[in-house]
Design a protein around this motif. Structure first.
Motif, PDB file in Angstrom:
ATOM      1  N   GLY A  53       3.063  13.561   4.999  1.00 43.52           N
ATOM      2  CA  GLY A  53       1.908  13.937   4.200  1.00 43.52           C
ATOM      3  C   GLY A  53       2.258  14.864   3.055  1.00 43.52           C
ATOM      4  N   LEU A  54       3.194  15.765   3.297  1.00 43.46           N
ATOM      5  CA  LEU A  54       3.600  16.726   2.258  1.00 43.46           C
ATOM      6  C   LEU A  54       4.477  16.083   1.189  1.00 43.46           C
ATOM      7  N   ASN A  55       5.040  14.921   1.491  1.00 45.40           N
ATOM      8  CA  ASN A  55       5.973  14.290   0.570  1.00 45.40           C
ATOM      9  C   ASN A  55       5.479  12.958   0.023  1.00 45.40           C
ATOM     10  N   GLY A  56       4.171  12.752   0.078  1.00 43.65           N
ATOM     11  CA  GLY A  56       3.586  11.579  -0.539  1.00 43.65           C
ATOM     12  C   GLY A  56       3.850  10.271   0.177  1.00 43.65           C
ATOM     13  N   LEU A  57       4.280  10.354   1.423  1.00 43.96           N
ATOM     14  CA  LEU A  57       4.532   9.150   2.208  1.00 43.96           C
ATOM     15  C   LEU A  57       3.322   8.831   3.070  1.00 43.96           C
ATOM     16  N   ARG A  58       3.252   7.610   3.549  1.00 45.21           N
ATOM     17  CA  ARG A  58       2.177   7.234   4.456  1.00 45.21           C
ATOM     18  C   ARG A  58       2.356   7.984   5.770  1.00 45.21           C
ATOM     19  N   ALA A  59       1.409   8.826   6.125  1.00 42.18           N
ATOM     20  CA  ALA A  59       1.533   9.714   7.286  1.00 42.18           C
ATOM     21  C   ALA A  59       1.193   8.967   8.567  1.00 42.18           C
ATOM     22  N   ASP A  60       2.083   8.050   8.971  1.00 41.27           N
ATOM     23  CA  ASP A  60       1.834   7.225  10.145  1.00 41.27           C
ATOM     24  C   ASP A  60       2.719   7.589  11.326  1.00 41.27           C
ATOM     25  N   GLY A  61       3.621   8.558  11.139  1.00 43.70           N
ATOM     26  CA  GLY A  61       4.487   8.958  12.248  1.00 43.70           C
ATOM     27  C   GLY A  61       5.596   7.968  12.551  1.00 43.70           C
ATOM     28  N   ILE A  62       5.790   6.973  11.693  1.00 38.80           N
ATOM     29  CA  ILE A  62       6.842   5.975  11.886  1.00 38.80           C
ATOM     30  C   ILE A  62       7.986   6.292  10.937  1.00 38.80           C
ATOM     31  N   VAL A  63       9.174   6.426  11.478  1.00 38.77           N
ATOM     32  CA  VAL A  63      10.333   6.813  10.681  1.00 38.77           C
ATOM     33  C   VAL A  63      11.141   5.569  10.339  1.00 38.77           C
ATOM     34  N   GLY A  64      11.044   5.167   9.065  1.00 40.72           N
ATOM     35  CA  GLY A  64      11.821   4.053   8.546  1.00 40.72           C
ATOM     36  C   GLY A  64      12.657   4.515   7.377  1.00 40.72           C
ATOM     37  N   ALA A  65      13.016   3.584   6.500  1.00 41.98           N
ATOM     38  CA  ALA A  65      13.936   3.885   5.406  1.00 41.98           C
ATOM     39  C   ALA A  65      13.390   4.947   4.458  1.00 41.98           C
ATOM     40  N   MET A  66      12.094   4.854   4.115  1.00 45.14           N
ATOM     41  CA  MET A  66      11.539   5.795   3.144  1.00 45.14           C
ATOM     42  C   MET A  66      11.536   7.223   3.690  1.00 45.14           C
ATOM     43  N   THR A  67      11.143   7.401   4.967  1.00 42.07           N
ATOM     44  CA  THR A  67      11.102   8.741   5.543  1.00 42.07           C
ATOM     45  C   THR A  67      12.511   9.293   5.707  1.00 42.07           C
ATOM     46  N   ARG A  68      13.453   8.437   6.135  1.00 36.44           N
ATOM     47  CA  ARG A  68      14.845   8.897   6.243  1.00 36.44           C
ATOM     48  C   ARG A  68      15.374   9.343   4.874  1.00 36.44           C
ATOM     49  N   ALA A  69      15.048   8.574   3.834  1.00 35.62           N
ATOM     50  CA  ALA A  69      15.522   8.931   2.497  1.00 35.62           C
ATOM     51  C   ALA A  69      14.967  10.276   2.066  1.00 35.62           C
ATOM     52  N   ALA A  70      13.664  10.491   2.312  1.00 38.73           N
ATOM     53  CA  ALA A  70      13.042  11.755   1.926  1.00 38.73           C
ATOM     54  C   ALA A  70      13.642  12.940   2.682  1.00 38.73           C
ATOM     55  N   LEU A  71      14.093  12.691   3.919  1.00 38.02           N
ATOM     56  CA  LEU A  71      14.710  13.727   4.723  1.00 38.02           C
ATOM     57  C   LEU A  71      16.198  13.904   4.416  1.00 38.02           C
ATOM     58  N   GLY A  72      16.750  13.027   3.590  1.00 36.19           N
ATOM     59  CA  GLY A  72      18.155  13.095   3.260  1.00 36.19           C
ATOM     60  C   GLY A  72      19.058  12.681   4.398  1.00 36.19           C
TER      61      GLY A  72
ATOM     62  N   ASP B 185       0.807  -1.221   0.000  1.00 40.36           N
ATOM     63  CA  ASP B 185       0.000   0.000   0.000  1.00 40.36           C
ATOM     64  C   ASP B 185       0.842   1.273   0.000  1.00 40.36           C
ATOM     65  N   THR B 186       2.159   1.145  -0.178  1.00 40.21           N
ATOM     66  CA  THR B 186       3.050   2.303  -0.069  1.00 40.21           C
ATOM     67  C   THR B 186       2.928   3.214  -1.285  1.00 40.21           C
ATOM     68  N   VAL B 187       2.588   4.466  -1.038  1.00 40.95           N
ATOM     69  CA  VAL B 187       2.525   5.498  -2.078  1.00 40.95           C
ATOM     70  C   VAL B 187       3.560   6.558  -1.723  1.00 40.95           C
ATOM     71  N   THR B 188       4.430   6.876  -2.664  1.00 37.50           N
ATOM     72  CA  THR B 188       5.539   7.783  -2.380  1.00 37.50           C
ATOM     73  C   THR B 188       5.692   8.814  -3.490  1.00 37.50           C
ATOM     74  N   LEU B 189       6.065  10.014  -3.090  1.00 39.37           N
ATOM     75  CA  LEU B 189       6.419  11.064  -4.052  1.00 39.37           C
ATOM     76  C   LEU B 189       7.564  11.859  -3.460  1.00 39.37           C
ATOM     77  N   LEU B 190       8.777  11.641  -3.973  1.00 35.69           N
ATOM     78  CA  LEU B 190       9.945  12.349  -3.478  1.00 35.69           C
ATOM     79  C   LEU B 190      10.207  13.581  -4.343  1.00 35.69           C
ATOM     80  N   PRO B 191      10.455  14.723  -3.727  1.00 38.86           N
ATOM     81  CA  PRO B 191      10.735  15.933  -4.504  1.00 38.86           C
ATOM     82  C   PRO B 191      11.902  15.719  -5.462  1.00 38.86           C
ATOM     83  N   GLY B 192      11.705  16.067  -6.725  1.00 40.45           N
ATOM     84  CA  GLY B 192      12.757  15.947  -7.718  1.00 40.45           C
ATOM     85  C   GLY B 192      12.891  14.581  -8.358  1.00 40.45           C
ATOM     86  N   ASP B 193      12.054  13.618  -7.933  1.00 38.38           N
ATOM     87  CA  ASP B 193      12.140  12.269  -8.496  1.00 38.38           C
ATOM     88  C   ASP B 193      11.494  12.255  -9.885  1.00 38.38           C
ATOM     89  N   THR B 194      12.288  11.911 -10.904  1.00 36.28           N
ATOM     90  CA  THR B 194      11.772  11.907 -12.270  1.00 36.28           C
ATOM     91  C   THR B 194      10.778  10.781 -12.519  1.00 36.28           C
TER      92      THR B 194
END
Length: 310
Positions: free
Chosen positions: A289-308, A27-36
């Protein structure tokens, strides 16, 4: 020939890279800024920009008893046309997340990603006499992440003139070559993904070419129980990349401080106290929520990647 367990383990390793979960985030939906690739979806994160998101949703809508086929079908034309305005379509994101819980969607994704990535991976690996489970996983990760052929050819150039290179030596050289390419890429998203290579190199350093279980990949503990669904995936206590969330007692440490600093750099005003409390969780949910990630408050690999944070 890989065993069924090695096949599942190889996929679980890449699932951790893609969604932070060994079993994959259907169910993972992602949108990273600048991702082509633009909007991405599913356990192996197929993209709108490649056209593969259309192929996946089209296959799902054609499947018998697909629970969300009717509301998704009107999107097929825009998905086929790679309409990037869909990046901001909140209704589509919601539908994709909800469809991820449908057993039909899970079965469709399993078959689709095997056809798109796994079967070509095995063919490519065998053509190079790469037969180990870990070597095949390295190739699989490159098919998912991209640029397998370019990095294969560059590695061959690096190996030219040397005596016959064993599979293990070639894979080690390939990982070094690929890591250097990612780390120095002009696309600012790619240097953040060297964690994939670091994790794979950790497995090669452990000489675990058979992918014997249990293993730990980016803080995620993987054993047979996790792979067959009889046990929930859990963060390994001996790895610094733990999942961060609101717990009792609360998570504390330098990794929480680094998270709070990264969030503050993006407009939050958190106290950098190293405590993962409700204020930090709320800031994480806003960022997700602003970056197309599941807004669950859990910080895993996808959220760390989006935060750089790699």
């Amino acid at each position: 020939m890989l065993t069924d367990l090695q096949h599942k383990t190889a996929q679980a390793v890449v699932h951790v890279f893609e969604t932070g979960r060994p079993t994959g985030g259907y169910d993972t939906v992602t949108l990273l800024p600048g991702d082509t690739g633009h909007l991405t979806y599913g356990k192996l994160q197929t993209t709108l920009g490649s056209g593969n998101l259309f192929l996946l949703i089209n296959r799902y809508c054609a499947a018998p008893a697909a629970a969300f086929a009717e509301p998704l079908r009107p999107y097929l034309g825009r998905l086929r046309d790679r309409d990037t305005s869909l990046d901001q379509d909140a209704a589509l994101r919601r539908l994709l997340r909800e469809a991820g819980s449908d057993p039909v969607m899970k079965a469709v994704q399993d078959a689709f990603f095997d056809d798109l990535y796994w079967h070509p991976t095995v063919t490519a690996a065998r053509s190079r006499n790469i037969n180990s489970a870990l070597g095949t996983t390295v190739v699989f990760d490159s098919f998912i992440h991209g640029s397998w052929r370019r990095m294969r050819d560059r590695t061959d150039q690096q190996a030219k003139g040397k005596s016959k290179t064993s599979e293990q030596a070639w894979i080690a050289l390939y990982l070094t070559t690929r890591r250097d390419w990612l780390a120095n890429h002009t696309n600012p998203l790619l240097p953040r993904t060297v964690y994939r290579i670091d994790a794979l190199q950790k497995l090669t350093s452990a000489d675990n070419w058979a992918l014997a279980l249990p293993i730990t990949v980016r803080g995620q503990f993987i054993d047979e129980a996790v792979l067959d669904g009889s046990s929930h995936a859990r963060a390994a206590s001996d790895d610094g990349e733990r999942l961060l969330m609101v717990t009792s007692p609360m998570h504390r440490g330098d990794d929480v401080k680094a998270l709070q600093q990264a969030l503050n750099a993006r407009g939050e005003s958190l106290q950098v106290d190293g405590v993962y409390g409700h204020a930090t969780a709320a800031a994480v949910r806003r960022f997700q929520g602003l970056n197309g990630l599941r807004a669950d408050g859990i910080v895993g690999a996808m959220t760390r990647a989006a935060l750089g944070m790699f």
